[in-house]
Design a protein around this motif. Structure first.
Motif, PDB file in Angstrom:
ATOM      1  N   MET A 134       0.820  -1.205   0.000  1.00 22.29           N
ATOM      2  CA  MET A 134       0.000   0.000   0.000  1.00 22.29           C
ATOM      3  C   MET A 134       0.859   1.262   0.000  1.00 22.29           C
ATOM      4  SD  MET A 134      -3.041  -0.910  -0.367  1.00 22.29           S
ATOM      5  CE  MET A 134      -3.971  -2.436  -0.302  1.00 22.29           C
ATOM      6  N   ILE A 135       1.993   1.219   0.649  1.00 20.23           N
ATOM      7  CA  ILE A 135       2.930   2.345   0.590  1.00 20.23           C
ATOM      8  C   ILE A 135       3.379   2.567  -0.850  1.00 20.23           C
ATOM      9  CG2 ILE A 135       5.281   3.051   1.179  1.00 20.23           C
ATOM     10  CD1 ILE A 135       3.407   3.658   3.399  1.00 20.23           C
ATOM     11  N   GLU A 136       3.643   1.487  -1.557  1.00 18.88           N
ATOM     12  CA  GLU A 136       4.037   1.615  -2.964  1.00 18.88           C
ATOM     13  C   GLU A 136       2.880   2.131  -3.820  1.00 18.88           C
ATOM     14  OE1 GLU A 136       7.301   1.216  -4.014  1.00 18.88           O
ATOM     15  OE2 GLU A 136       7.344   1.287  -1.832  1.00 18.88           O
ATOM     16  N   VAL A 137       1.655   1.718  -3.490  1.00 16.81           N
ATOM     17  CA  VAL A 137       0.485   2.243  -4.195  1.00 16.81           C
ATOM     18  C   VAL A 137       0.364   3.746  -3.954  1.00 16.81           C
ATOM     19  CG1 VAL A 137      -2.040   2.175  -4.303  1.00 16.81           C
ATOM     20  CG2 VAL A 137      -0.747   0.050  -4.163  1.00 16.81           C
ATOM     21  N   MET A 138       0.750   4.216  -2.775  1.00 17.84           N
ATOM     22  CA  MET A 138       0.763   5.649  -2.502  1.00 17.84           C
ATOM     23  C   MET A 138       1.876   6.353  -3.277  1.00 17.84           C
ATOM     24  SD  MET A 138       0.209   5.688   1.631  1.00 17.84           S
ATOM     25  CE  MET A 138       0.560   7.446   1.731  1.00 17.84           C
ATOM     26  N   LEU A 139       3.032   5.723  -3.357  1.00 19.56           N
ATOM     27  CA  LEU A 139       4.205   6.383  -3.917  1.00 19.56           C
ATOM     28  C   LEU A 139       4.138   6.507  -5.441  1.00 19.56           C
ATOM     29  CD1 LEU A 139       7.109   4.898  -1.768  1.00 19.56           C
ATOM     30  CD2 LEU A 139       6.269   7.254  -1.788  1.00 19.56           C
ATOM     31  N   PHE A 161      12.749  13.038  -4.217  1.00 18.40           N
ATOM     32  CA  PHE A 161      11.624  12.312  -3.632  1.00 18.40           C
ATOM     33  C   PHE A 161      11.668  10.839  -4.028  1.00 18.40           C
ATOM     34  CE2 PHE A 161       7.236  10.807  -3.618  1.00 18.40           C
ATOM     35  CZ  PHE A 161       6.754  11.287  -2.414  1.00 18.40           C
ATOM     36  N   VAL A 162      11.916  10.584  -5.302  1.00 14.30           N
ATOM     37  CA  VAL A 162      11.966   9.208  -5.787  1.00 14.30           C
ATOM     38  C   VAL A 162      13.116   8.446  -5.156  1.00 14.30           C
ATOM     39  CG1 VAL A 162      12.386   7.775  -7.819  1.00 14.30           C
ATOM     40  CG2 VAL A 162      10.800   9.695  -7.966  1.00 14.30           C
ATOM     41  N   LEU A 163      14.312   9.030  -5.136  1.00 17.26           N
ATOM     42  CA  LEU A 163      15.480   8.327  -4.606  1.00 17.26           C
ATOM     43  C   LEU A 163      15.323   7.989  -3.128  1.00 17.26           C
ATOM     44  CD1 LEU A 163      18.402  10.266  -6.358  1.00 17.26           C
ATOM     45  CD2 LEU A 163      17.589   7.964  -6.857  1.00 17.26           C
ATOM     46  N   VAL A 164      14.875   8.965  -2.348  1.00 20.58           N
ATOM     47  CA  VAL A 164      14.729   8.730  -0.906  1.00 20.58           C
ATOM     48  C   VAL A 164      13.669   7.667  -0.645  1.00 20.58           C
ATOM     49  CG1 VAL A 164      13.997   9.760   1.282  1.00 20.58           C
ATOM     50  CG2 VAL A 164      15.560  10.988  -0.219  1.00 20.58           C
ATOM     51  N   ASN A 165      12.541   7.779  -1.318  1.00 18.25           N
ATOM     52  CA  ASN A 165      11.458   6.841  -1.050  1.00 18.25           C
ATOM     53  C   ASN A 165      11.748   5.458  -1.607  1.00 18.25           C
ATOM     54  OD1 ASN A 165       8.927   8.070   0.339  1.00 18.25           O
ATOM     55  ND2 ASN A 165       9.687   9.693  -1.001  1.00 18.25           N
ATOM     56  N   SER A 241       1.338  16.340   2.937  1.00 22.49           N
ATOM     57  CA  SER A 241       1.505  16.671   4.358  1.00 22.49           C
ATOM     58  C   SER A 241       0.516  15.921   5.236  1.00 22.49           C
ATOM     59  CB  SER A 241       1.337  18.180   4.571  1.00 22.49           C
ATOM     60  OG  SER A 241      -0.012  18.581   4.367  1.00 22.49           O
ATOM     61  N   GLY A 242      -0.683  15.680   4.718  1.00 16.52           N
ATOM     62  CA  GLY A 242      -1.689  15.019   5.516  1.00 16.52           C
ATOM     63  C   GLY A 242      -1.775  13.524   5.309  1.00 16.52           C
ATOM     64  N   LEU A 243      -1.124  13.014   4.259  1.00 19.33           N
ATOM     65  CA  LEU A 243      -1.269  11.597   3.940  1.00 19.33           C
ATOM     66  C   LEU A 243       0.023  10.811   4.143  1.00 19.33           C
ATOM     67  CD1 LEU A 243      -3.886  12.798   2.791  1.00 19.33           C
ATOM     68  CD2 LEU A 243      -3.626  11.298   0.810  1.00 19.33           C
ATOM     69  N   HIS A 244       1.093  11.192   3.475  1.00 14.26           N
ATOM     70  CA  HIS A 244       2.319  10.391   3.531  1.00 14.26           C
ATOM     71  C   HIS A 244       2.873  10.285   4.945  1.00 14.26           C
ATOM     72  CE1 HIS A 244       3.263   9.201  -0.554  1.00 14.26           C
ATOM     73  NE2 HIS A 244       2.869  10.379  -0.989  1.00 14.26           N
ATOM     74  N   THR A 245       3.142  11.418   5.573  1.00 15.09           N
ATOM     75  CA  THR A 245       3.781  11.383   6.890  1.00 15.09           C
ATOM     76  C   THR A 245       2.846  10.814   7.948  1.00 15.09           C
ATOM     77  OG1 THR A 245       3.118  13.688   7.250  1.00 15.09           O
ATOM     78  CG2 THR A 245       5.325  13.309   6.383  1.00 15.09           C
ATOM     79  N   LYS A 246       1.546  11.042   7.826  1.00 16.17           N
ATOM     80  CA  LYS A 246       0.628  10.588   8.866  1.00 16.17           C
ATOM     81  C   LYS A 246       0.313   9.104   8.758  1.00 16.17           C
ATOM     82  CE  LYS A 246       0.781  14.680  10.453  1.00 16.17           C
ATOM     83  NZ  LYS A 246       1.579  15.345   9.403  1.00 16.17           N
ATOM     84  N   VAL A 247       0.383   8.537   7.562  1.00 20.52           N
ATOM     85  CA  VAL A 247       0.304   7.083   7.441  1.00 20.52           C
ATOM     86  C   VAL A 247       1.490   6.438   8.142  1.00 20.52           C
ATOM     87  CG1 VAL A 247       0.542   5.182   5.790  1.00 20.52           C
ATOM     88  CG2 VAL A 247      -1.138   6.976   5.383  1.00 20.52           C
TER      89      VAL A 247
END
Length: 510
Positions: A134-139, A161-165, A241-247
């Motif tokens: 699901m994290i990959e589905v988000m990314l 963003f791509v490299l870090v994630n 801000s409301g989705l990635h970090t809070k998941v």
């Protein structure tokens, strides 16, 4: 059909509709679906909270396989609260995107709905490997969103963003693989207490935690966030801000309770890392040149206020985790409002650079008022949600006879002062000063651009005024999080298979 069978619908609905919007060329319909689907999942989250409050945690396994083998979903009041709030931010960010014309991009709406799919699945999955999925589905849609919108530096930001994630995702799947290698399971319920004293499992789970912490933007892996998020559009930054970090926050809370059993041996390390992260986030924004870069460091500043509560679960886990949840909800709403308010300014004046803006308090009093209320909330002044969030965190950290308590409270005060200085600098540069002469006098922020951030700030005020019921709802959600027996029973059933004997694993308990 039983009620638990509705859990996969939260994931299936936005995914199916995203395909429809990708094929559909009619923009008004796509815009309507961009608002309707998060609204449906939000309403579903409210239903889930009410249903689980009466019936307890519910679980469903795709194909009705055994819980230790099949793809498992689970819903309780804690996951319901996170689902409601993430969908609120997604709905508001999409509303702003429509107002700003960002949905003119052909695939903006389907990408955001795929992101909603991943978020919904991440907060409802009961399986670590499927959390990675699901994290990959988000990314995947996030890569497209960050590259297709924002400033001319967006491709540089997208690369970071791509490299870090990708690195964090690689670490995450390695950690999940190591957990499976040691225990023979990746189901969260099957791993109950597995990392609490068992050396090999603790190391494997630690890799997972480090990967999730990197995605959350926690020190020392935080610098990518303020460099990449502000280079996107305001709507996309609001989504992130409301989705990635809070998941990431959601899963760290779940892992701390379920896998680590709130092991107190990690408390000092948590405090040290989070205190440093607070101070960096509080003061680093003073060196930034744009409004959204300053706000990005307020995102970095907010995460440790939430996660430091994990270090205070030894004496009163209910109070500590509820305080962390309250601050999470406040931070999502307030930062979302500030980012979208800044986006309204950028859309109107073509820039968010501090040195290029001046005198907006006179030119745009309503826009200035919304920003001022958001700034006061992020610092912790009444009558906004920030004061309730920070008071809750301070009281939860105030443990008699524990030196870490004083360190954390002092860091909260100092970091809040740094946030105040950052917000005052933005106010001085952008909203005070001489009126701008190089823009027509009639140019003002339009109401349709201001409305999304204004609505979020009204919600922040409502959270302050309804602090009693909000605290009750948060403690009920935390009670569900702490009730690991009910979670295990809902996911695995009465006769589970594929569940490891944790006490007899290689390495044993220390």
């Amino acid at each position: 059909m039983t009620m638990d069978a509705l859990l996969p619908v939260f994931v299936a609905l936005p995914l199916i509709v995203s395909a429809i919007t990708a094929l559909n060329p009619v923009k008004p319909l796509n815009d309507a679906l961009a608002l309707l689907i998060p609204a449906i999942n939000l309403a579903g989250g409210v239903w889930l909270y009410a249903y689980t409050a009466s019936h307890g945690t519910i679980g469903h396994v795709i194909g009705l396989y055994q819980g230790g083998v099949g793809i498992s979903f689970a819903g309780d009041q804690f996951s319901a609260v996170m689902l409601v709030t993430t969908m609120l931010i997604a709905l508001t960010a999409n509303w702003f995107a429509i107002a700003a014309g960002e949905t003119e991009a052909r695939y903006y709406t389907p990408l955001t709905l795929v992101l909603v799919t991943g978020v919904s699945g991440a907060v409802l999955t009961a399986d670590l490997f499927n959390f990675f999925v699901m994290i990959e589905v988000m990314l995947l849609p996030s890569y497209g969103l960050i590259a297709m919108t924002g400033s001319r530096f967006r491709l540089v930001a997208a690369r970071m963003f791509v490299l870090v994630n990708l690195a964090a995702s690689t670490l995450l799947v390695m950690g999940v693989g190591y957990i499976y290698a040691v225990t023979g399971a990746v189901n969260l319920a099957a791993l109950k207490g597995a990392a609490a004293g068992n050396g090999p499992v603790t190391v494997a789970a630690g890799i997972v935690v480090i990967a999730i912490a990197a995605k959350a933007g926690v020190f020392p892996v935080h610098t990518w966030l303020p460099r990449s998020y502000p280079s996107t559009s305001a709507a996309v930054m609001g989504l992130f801000s409301g989705l990635h970090t809070k998941v990431a926050v959601y899963m760290l809370f779940r892992l701390w309770v379920m896998l680590f059993d709130m092991d107190p041996r990690w408390n000092t390390l948590i405090v040290v890392v989070m205190v440093i992260s607070m101070l960096i986030g509080g003061f680093a924004g003073l060196a930034e040149a744009t409004i959204r870069r300053v706000l990005a460091y307020q995102m970095v500043n907010g995460m440790p206020f939430i996660l430091v509560m994990l270090a205070f679960t030894s004496d009163d886990p209910r109070r500590a985790l509820a305080a962390g949840l309250i601050y999470t909800l406040h931070h999502m709403v307030t930062v979302g409002a500030l980012v979208l308010n800044t986006g309204a300014i950028e859309e109107t004046y073509g820039t968010g650079t501090l040195s290029k803006l001046s005198g907006l308090a006179r030119r745009d009093p309503l826009t200035s008022a919304v920003f001022a209320t958001g700034a006061l909330s992020i610092v912790g002044f009444p009558p906004f949600s920030g004061v309730f969030g920070k008071v809750a965190v301070v009281f939860a950290a105030a443990t008699p006879g524990d030196w870490r308590s004083w360190v954390v409270i002092a860091a909260i005060i100092v970091a809040s002062f740094g946030a105040l200085l950052s917000m005052m600098r933005v106010w001085k540069e952008v909203f005070w000063g001489r009126p701008m002469q190089h823009y027509p006098a009639a140019l003002n922020v339009r109401a349709r651009l201001l409305a999304p951030s204004a609505m979020l700030m009204l919600i922040s005020v409502g959270m302050f005024l309804a602090s009693g019921p909000l605290w009750g709802a948060s403690t009920a959600a935390v009670d569900a999080l702490l009730d690991t027996d009910s979670y295990t029973s809902a996911v695995l059933g009465d006769d589970p298979i594929g569940v490891p004997d944790i006490d007899n694993l290689q390495g044993g308990r220390s």
